[in-house]
Design a protein around this motif. Structure first.
Motif, PDB file in Angstrom:
ATOM      1  N   ILE A   1       0.845  -1.196   0.000  1.00  0.00           N
ATOM      2  CA  ILE A   1       0.000   0.000   0.000  1.00  0.00           C
ATOM      3  C   ILE A   1       0.883   1.249   0.000  1.00  0.00           C
ATOM      4  CG2 ILE A   1      -1.658   1.330   1.366  1.00  0.00           C
ATOM      5  CD1 ILE A   1      -2.806  -1.122  -0.061  1.00  0.00           C
ATOM      6  N   ASP A   2       0.569   2.202  -0.875  1.00  0.00           N
ATOM      7  CA  ASP A   2       1.302   3.468  -0.916  1.00  0.00           C
ATOM      8  C   ASP A   2       0.701   4.505   0.011  1.00  0.00           C
ATOM      9  OD1 ASP A   2       3.266   2.854  -2.987  1.00  0.00           O
ATOM     10  OD2 ASP A   2       1.542   2.763  -4.350  1.00  0.00           O
ATOM     11  N   GLN A   3      -0.630   4.491   0.148  1.00  0.00           N
ATOM     12  CA  GLN A   3      -1.274   5.524   0.948  1.00  0.00           C
ATOM     13  C   GLN A   3      -2.664   5.065   1.370  1.00  0.00           C
ATOM     14  OE1 GLN A   3      -1.434   8.897  -1.720  1.00  0.00           O
ATOM     15  NE2 GLN A   3      -2.912   7.934  -3.088  1.00  0.00           N
ATOM     16  N   VAL A   4      -3.155   5.685   2.437  1.00  0.00           N
ATOM     17  CA  VAL A   4      -4.522   5.442   2.905  1.00  0.00           C
ATOM     18  C   VAL A   4      -5.285   6.759   2.844  1.00  0.00           C
ATOM     19  CG1 VAL A   4      -5.985   4.719   4.835  1.00  0.00           C
ATOM     20  CG2 VAL A   4      -3.805   3.549   4.419  1.00  0.00           C
ATOM     21  N   ILE A   5      -6.442   6.723   2.189  1.00  0.00           N
ATOM     22  CA  ILE A   5      -7.350   7.867   2.153  1.00  0.00           C
ATOM     23  C   ILE A   5      -8.401   7.636   3.236  1.00  0.00           C
ATOM     24  CG2 ILE A   5      -8.756   9.362   0.681  1.00  0.00           C
ATOM     25  CD1 ILE A   5      -5.996   8.758  -0.541  1.00  0.00           C
ATOM     26  N   ILE A   6      -8.352   8.415   4.313  1.00  0.00           N
ATOM     27  CA  ILE A   6      -9.331   8.282   5.396  1.00  0.00           C
ATOM     28  C   ILE A   6     -10.470   9.250   5.117  1.00  0.00           C
ATOM     29  CG2 ILE A   6      -9.722   8.397   7.871  1.00  0.00           C
ATOM     30  CD1 ILE A   6      -6.771   8.045   8.317  1.00  0.00           C
ATOM     31  N   VAL A   7     -11.682   8.711   4.946  1.00  0.00           N
ATOM     32  CA  VAL A   7     -12.846   9.533   4.590  1.00  0.00           C
ATOM     33  C   VAL A   7     -13.752   9.694   5.812  1.00  0.00           C
ATOM     34  CG1 VAL A   7     -14.795   9.810   3.028  1.00  0.00           C
ATOM     35  CG2 VAL A   7     -12.726   8.633   2.234  1.00  0.00           C
ATOM     36  N   PHE A   8     -14.016  10.937   6.165  1.00  0.00           N
ATOM     37  CA  PHE A   8     -14.985  11.283   7.198  1.00  0.00           C
ATOM     38  C   PHE A   8     -15.890  12.376   6.653  1.00  0.00           C
ATOM     39  CE2 PHE A   8     -12.637   8.758  10.041  1.00  0.00           C
ATOM     40  CZ  PHE A   8     -13.299   8.674  11.270  1.00  0.00           C
ATOM     41  N   ALA A   9     -17.110  12.448   7.149  1.00  0.00           N
ATOM     42  CA  ALA A   9     -18.014  13.533   6.780  1.00  0.00           C
ATOM     43  C   ALA A   9     -17.851  14.679   7.771  1.00  0.00           C
ATOM     44  CB  ALA A   9     -19.467  13.045   6.788  1.00  0.00           C
ATOM     45  N   VAL A  10     -18.053  15.907   7.296  1.00  0.00           N
ATOM     46  CA  VAL A  10     -18.009  17.051   8.217  1.00  0.00           C
ATOM     47  C   VAL A  10     -19.302  17.150   9.019  1.00  0.00           C
ATOM     48  CG1 VAL A  10     -16.349  18.391   6.886  1.00  0.00           C
ATOM     49  CG2 VAL A  10     -18.792  18.632   6.383  1.00  0.00           C
ATOM     50  N   THR A  11     -20.343  16.503   8.526  1.00  0.00           N
ATOM     51  CA  THR A  11     -21.620  16.440   9.245  1.00  0.00           C
ATOM     52  C   THR A  11     -22.471  15.344   8.607  1.00  0.00           C
ATOM     53  OG1 THR A  11     -23.512  17.752  10.060  1.00  0.00           O
ATOM     54  CG2 THR A  11     -22.830  18.136   7.773  1.00  0.00           C
ATOM     55  N   ASP A  12     -23.490  14.887   9.344  1.00  0.00           N
ATOM     56  CA  ASP A  12     -24.420  13.865   8.844  1.00  0.00           C
ATOM     57  C   ASP A  12     -23.719  12.608   8.339  1.00  0.00           C
ATOM     58  OD1 ASP A  12     -26.895  12.745   8.227  1.00  0.00           O
ATOM     59  OD2 ASP A  12     -26.884  13.555   6.183  1.00  0.00           O
ATOM     60  N   PRO A  13     -23.023  11.864   9.211  1.00  0.00           N
ATOM     61  CA  PRO A  13     -22.914  12.053  10.668  1.00  0.00           C
ATOM     62  C   PRO A  13     -21.787  13.019  11.039  1.00  0.00           C
ATOM     63  CG  PRO A  13     -21.757  10.063  10.029  1.00  0.00           C
ATOM     64  CD  PRO A  13     -22.375  10.606   8.762  1.00  0.00           C
ATOM     65  N   ASP A  14     -21.936  13.618  12.223  1.00  0.00           N
ATOM     66  CA  ASP A  14     -20.861  14.458  12.736  1.00  0.00           C
ATOM     67  C   ASP A  14     -19.603  13.619  12.919  1.00  0.00           C
ATOM     68  OD1 ASP A  14     -22.548  16.635  12.808  1.00  0.00           O
ATOM     69  OD2 ASP A  14     -23.063  16.384  14.930  1.00  0.00           O
ATOM     70  N   PRO A  15     -18.450  14.211  12.674  1.00  0.00           N
ATOM     71  CA  PRO A  15     -17.207  13.422  12.771  1.00  0.00           C
ATOM     72  C   PRO A  15     -16.919  12.967  14.195  1.00  0.00           C
ATOM     73  CG  PRO A  15     -16.723  15.749  12.349  1.00  0.00           C
ATOM     74  CD  PRO A  15     -18.196  15.588  12.203  1.00  0.00           C
ATOM     75  N   ASN A  16     -16.571  11.699  14.323  1.00  0.00           N
ATOM     76  CA  ASN A  16     -16.106  11.138  15.584  1.00  0.00           C
ATOM     77  C   ASN A  16     -14.591  11.299  15.591  1.00  0.00           C
ATOM     78  OD1 ASN A  16     -15.101   9.433  17.587  1.00  0.00           O
ATOM     79  ND2 ASN A  16     -16.749   7.943  17.352  1.00  0.00           N
ATOM     80  N   TYR A  17     -14.109  12.343  16.248  1.00  0.00           N
ATOM     81  CA  TYR A  17     -12.689  12.677  16.164  1.00  0.00           C
ATOM     82  C   TYR A  17     -11.817  11.621  16.826  1.00  0.00           C
ATOM     83  CZ  TYR A  17     -14.426  17.214  14.651  1.00  0.00           C
ATOM     84  OH  TYR A  17     -15.071  18.205  13.966  1.00  0.00           O
ATOM     85  N   ASN A  18     -12.319  11.013  17.885  1.00  0.00           N
ATOM     86  CA  ASN A  18     -11.527   9.963  18.522  1.00  0.00           C
ATOM     87  C   ASN A  18     -11.340   8.780  17.579  1.00  0.00           C
ATOM     88  OD1 ASN A  18     -11.632   7.292  20.555  1.00  0.00           O
ATOM     89  ND2 ASN A  18     -10.300   8.952  21.234  1.00  0.00           N
ATOM     90  N   LEU A  19     -12.384   8.438  16.829  1.00  0.00           N
ATOM     91  CA  LEU A  19     -12.265   7.361  15.846  1.00  0.00           C
ATOM     92  C   LEU A  19     -11.296   7.758  14.736  1.00  0.00           C
ATOM     93  CD1 LEU A  19     -13.129   4.594  14.761  1.00  0.00           C
ATOM     94  CD2 LEU A  19     -15.084   5.721  13.650  1.00  0.00           C
TER      95      LEU A  19
END
Length: 292
Positions: A76-94
């Motif tokens: 693997i060269d890279q990981v793209i971590i996808v989170f939403a800014v809302t709906d759902p609200d981001p779980n920052y600890n996750l």
């Protein structure tokens, strides 16, 4: 011929050979003797048995530069971590757990914050600035307005990339926007196998072009960092690193020790409070697990 394993089913491996296509291959018995199991993502040498029917044998597995456990994939060269800014609200600890898990593997990270069209621009900037200030590359996207998709395409070029993130953040929608470029999907392989539609929990690579690959992963609601020692966690919060030499003790874990450079940086606003709170939460969890 050289290619890359994009899928494995029941002892058959499907190898993408650039400019040639996808070959159905078996692994030579020598790998079983040496207790080597081919993985999705492996770069391999293929002996062509039947060019017309795209059949071959894997005769050599090239050295792996890395290997992920979840998903089980190599090189693997890279990981793209996808989170939403809302709906759902981001779980920052996750999100921070994702970052720690990938930092441990020493793989490049890009954070993609999706759904920017449904949140106020000031709030979006507040979210992304935390991780930009840490030092991560951040891309913002909206699949509704087709914003930022070209930036995703640019970072995928000539890389093998993992898409990861929790459910509901729009990961599949982003991948769907790339489908005009993705050439090899499950349906193509299923048709080739002629055994009906197959499903698998194992990783599968899709080809963005002859030298660019994507692997999607299931949505994760939690990540357990069982293989990390509590004392080592500080190494994976990368904004801490430049303050380590300002700590009185070399073994400082930035919790209760006096004269701690990281806590001083926190008090001065140079380290984000939420990130530090995530660190303490994960540290305590790992420490408690080791105790029991």
């Amino acid at each position: 011929m050289l290619g890359k394993i994009i899928k494995g089913i029941a002892g058959f491996y499907y190898v993408h050979i650039p400019t040639e296509g996808v070959y159905e291959c078996k692994a030579k018995g020598i790998f079983r003797k040496d207790n080597i199991k081919p993985l999705v993502g492996d770069n391999v040498e293929v002996e062509i048995l039947d060019k017309d029917n795209f059949l071959g044998n894997i005769v050599k597995i090239m050295p792996r530069k890395n290997e992920l456990i979840r998903p089980l994939v190599s090189n693997i060269d890279q990981v793209i971590i996808v989170f939403a800014v809302t709906d759902p609200d981001p779980n920052y600890n996750l999100l921070d757990r994702f970052l720690v898990a990938i930092e441990k593997e020493n793989i490049d990270i890009i954070i993609c914050f999706n759904k920017i069209d449904i949140l106020d621009e000031v709030k979006v900037n507040n979210i992304i600035s935390v991780y930009k200030n840490v030092g991560y590359k951040v891309i913002t996207t909206s699949t509704l307005k087709i914003e930022g998709i070209d930036n995703i395409k640019d970072v995928l070029k000539d890389k093998t990339s993992v898409f990861a993130g929790p459910s509901g953040v729009g990961k599949s929608s982003i991948l769907n926007e790339l489908q005009d470029k993705v050439k090899m999907e499950t349906g193509e392989i299923s048709a080739k196998i002629k055994r009906g539609k197959h499903t698998t929990r194992h990783a599968e690579l899709m080809s963005f072009d002859d030298t660019s690959y994507i692997v999607d992963t299931p949505g994760f609601s939690s990540i357990f960092l069982n293989e990390i020692e509590a004392k080592d966690l500080r190494e994976y919060f990368i904004e801490f690193l430049k303050y380590n030499d300002q700590c009185k003790f070399q073994t400082c874990v930035h919790i209760n020790e006096p004269q701690c450079g990281v806590k001083e940086a926190l008090n001065n606003g140079q380290i984000n409070q939420n990130r530090y709170d995530s660190y303490k939460m994960i540290y305590d969890e790992i420490k408690d697990q080791r105790r029991w």
